[in-house]
Design an enzyme around this catalytic site. Structure first.
Site, short mmCIF file in Angstrom:
data_model
loop_
_atom_site.label_atom_id
_atom_site.label_comp_id
_atom_site.label_asym_id
_atom_site.label_seq_id
_atom_site.Cartn_x
_atom_site.Cartn_y
_atom_site.Cartn_z
CE1 TYR A 140 -3.45 2.71 0.97
CE2 TYR A 140 -2.05 3.18 2.86
CZ TYR A 140 -2.96 3.54 1.93
OH TYR A 140 -3.93 4.76 2.32
CE LYS A 144 -2.86 5.79 -0.91
NZ LYS A 144 -3.95 6.43 -1.43
CG ASN A 169 -3.93 6.26 12.09
OD1 ASN A 169 -2.77 6.46 11.85
ND2 ASN A 169 -4.15 5.02 12.16
N1 LIG Z 1 -8.65 7.11 6.16
C1 LIG Z 1 -7.32 7.39 6.47
O1 LIG Z 1 -7.16 7.14 7.76
C2 LIG Z 1 -6.44 7.78 5.25
C3 LIG Z 1 -4.98 7.76 5.54
C4 LIG Z 1 -4.14 8.16 4.58
C5 LIG Z 1 -4.45 8.10 3.51
N2 LIG Z 1 -5.80 7.83 3.07
C6 LIG Z 1 -6.15 8.03 1.55
O2 LIG Z 1 -7.37 8.58 1.74
C7 LIG Z 1 -8.28 8.41 0.39
C8 LIG Z 1 -9.72 8.04 1.07
O3 LIG Z 1 -9.55 7.23 2.16
P1 LIG Z 1 -10.77 6.78 2.86
O4 LIG Z 1 -10.21 6.63 4.13
O5 LIG Z 1 -11.80 7.81 2.80
O6 LIG Z 1 -11.28 5.41 2.18
P2 LIG Z 1 -12.91 5.10 1.70
O7 LIG Z 1 -12.73 3.67 1.55
O8 LIG Z 1 -13.83 5.38 2.67
O9 LIG Z 1 -12.73 5.81 0.31
C9 LIG Z 1 -12.23 5.34 -0.77
C10 LIG Z 1 -13.35 5.11 -1.95
O10 LIG Z 1 -12.67 4.94 -3.27
C11 LIG Z 1 -13.74 4.21 -3.89
N3 LIG Z 1 -13.04 3.17 -4.75
C12 LIG Z 1 -11.95 2.40 -4.50
N4 LIG Z 1 -11.56 1.61 -5.63
C13 LIG Z 1 -11.93 2.26 -6.74
C14 LIG Z 1 -12.00 2.22 -7.95
N5 LIG Z 1 -11.05 1.32 -8.49
N6 LIG Z 1 -12.69 3.07 -8.85
C15 LIG Z 1 -13.24 3.99 -8.24
N7 LIG Z 1 -13.74 4.18 -6.82
C16 LIG Z 1 -12.92 3.15 -6.08
C17 LIG Z 1 -14.28 3.25 -2.69
O11 LIG Z 1 -15.59 2.56 -3.16
C18 LIG Z 1 -14.57 4.16 -1.60
O12 LIG Z 1 -15.74 5.00 -1.68
C19 LIG Z 1 -7.36 6.89 0.16
O13 LIG Z 1 -6.71 7.16 -1.36
C20 LIG Z 1 -6.59 6.62 1.12
O14 LIG Z 1 -5.46 5.90 0.78
C21 LIG Z 1 -6.91 7.65 4.07
#
Ligand SMILES: NC(=O)c1ccc[n+]([C@@H]2O[C@H](COP(=O)([O-])OP(=O)(O)OC[C@H]3O[C@@H](n4cnc5c(N)ncnc54)[C@H](O)[C@@H]3O)[C@@H](O)[C@H]2O)c1
Length: 334
Positions: A140, A144, A169
């Site tokens: 992962y 990124k 987080n």
């Molecule tokens: N939540 C955290 O703590 C966190 C921390 C660091 C980075 N991030 C990054 O932030 C972003 C959002 O994370 P989140 O926590 O909101 O996750 P989430 O799973 O709630 O949202 C991700 C969305 O992407 C969609 N998705 C996944 N694969 C897809 C595809 N092939 N085509 C179209 N849509 C697709 C999913 O349906 C989902 O709605 C991600 O890129 C994640 O890596 C999140």
């Protein structure tokens, strides 16, 4: 002027879309609903159900809307599981991103905003800061970092402007608390609602700084208006680390129910991960404001209202060797 938010039916993306609409920016949300929910998409946004792997679909979408801004948040972000779903991880999180970067170059997008992750730092010394050389330790984090590097190359070759955020987080309203593989706050809340103890890997002395969504989404949305943010990478989130044990206690307090803790075998993960946010403060003028107790209260109020959300279990595991036993049993049931 249109903005595209990929992953906008998900947790952070839906809040970024809302912040853009609050600034009167017309917003298109694209999501394949693999991990998101239509009800998360803000009412005023246009919703397109599409995968970031559908390159032709993406090109048609860019042709139609001529986006000025792309906020790319779609990903399968189960960091711990990524060791065991390597092909899926790189296809979805890396190739899917490249599809959007290509389209952004071809259609001359003004700014491409990407949510990377603290995962790029691996086990670097804490607090992690943006000048450290990133050494991710799982697929992962590797994907990124690869996207960050590809954006740099696309800028140098084609002039595509970009901004990278490395959140960590994040928790809050709209989070998928039904995903058993990620989002520790959501997992704890889900278990507490079912009267079950909070599952903790190993001794629970791992530390993380947990960040409420309102300290993340608006700053990501507004970054496009700051010229100094272009071609920069920012940590974003809270400064104060807590152990997972402390978190479990605080979540139970916020939920108003004590269900205890159950220790699971240790898993392969970075022990301490929290970052420094002085660059965000210096350039974007923002410091996280919501303390953990207050943020958990807000999320708990929402969770109690909407109840648990069940997501499809991820069953297509490519390598089963070393999968934590608690996940293996879920996969076998799935
Ligand atoms: N939540 C955290 O703590 C966190 C921390 C660091 C980075 N991030 C990054 O932030 C972003 C959002 O994370 P989140 O926590 O909101 O996750 P989430 O799973 O709630 O949202 C991700 C969305 O992407 C969609 N998705 C996944 N694969 C897809 C595809 N092939 N085509 C179209 N849509 C697709 C999913 O349906 C989902 O709605 C991600 O890129 C994640 O890596 C999140």
């Amino acid at each position: 002027m249109y903005a595209l938010v990929t992953g906008g039916a998900g947790f952070i993306g839906s809040h970024v879309a809302k912040s853009l609409l609050d600034m009167d920016i017309k917003t298109v949300v694209m999501d394949d609903l693999s991990g998101g929910f239509v009800e998360n998409v803000p009412e005023k946004a246009e919703f397109i159900e599409m995968s970031i792997l559908d390159y032709d679909g993406i090109l048609n979408l860019f042709e139609k809307y001529r986006f000025s801004y792309v906020f790319h948040l779609a990903a399968y972000a189960a960091e711990g599981l990524s060791h065991f779903i390597r092909r899926f991880n790189y296809t979805n999180n890396l190739l899917g991103s490249v599809n959007l970067i290509n389209a952004s170059v071809l259609y001359k997008v003004n700014t491409f905003v990407f949510t990377s992750s603290i995962a790029v730092y691996g086990s670097a010394q804490t607090p992690m800061n943006e000048s450290m050389v990133p050494v991710p330790e799982d697929p992962y984090g590797v994907s990124k970092l690869a996207v960050e590097q590809d954006l740099k190359a696309a800028h140098e070759q084609f002039g595509l402007e970009y901004i990278v955020f490395r959140p960590h987080n994040v928790y809050g309203e709209h989070q998928n608390i039904g995903d058993p593989y990620r989002n520790v706050v959501g997992i704890f809340m889900n278990k507490i609602m079912m009267g079950e103890p909070c599952p903790v890997f190993g001794d629970g002395l791992q530390t993380r700084a947990f960040t409420h969504i309102d300290d993340v989404a608006p700053v990501i949305a507004k970054s496009i208006f700051n010229a100094k943010a272009k071609q920069q990478v920012f940590n974003v989130g809270s400064d104060k680390p807590y152990s997972v044990i402390e978190l479990a206690e605080k979540v139970q307090r916020a939920m108003g129910r004590k269900t205890g803790i159950v220790h699971l075998p240790e898993r392969n993960e970075v022990k301490h991960a929290f970052s420094d946010h002085s660059k965000l403060q210096n350039i974007l003028g923002y410091t996280a404001k919501i303390d953990l107790d207050e943020g958990l209260e807000r999320m708990a109020a929402w969770v109690k209202k909407v109840g648990a959300r069940k997501s499809k279990p991820f069953t297509n595991i490519e390598i089963k060797e070393g999968v934590p036993p608690s996940w293996l049993s879920l996969i076998e049931q799935g």
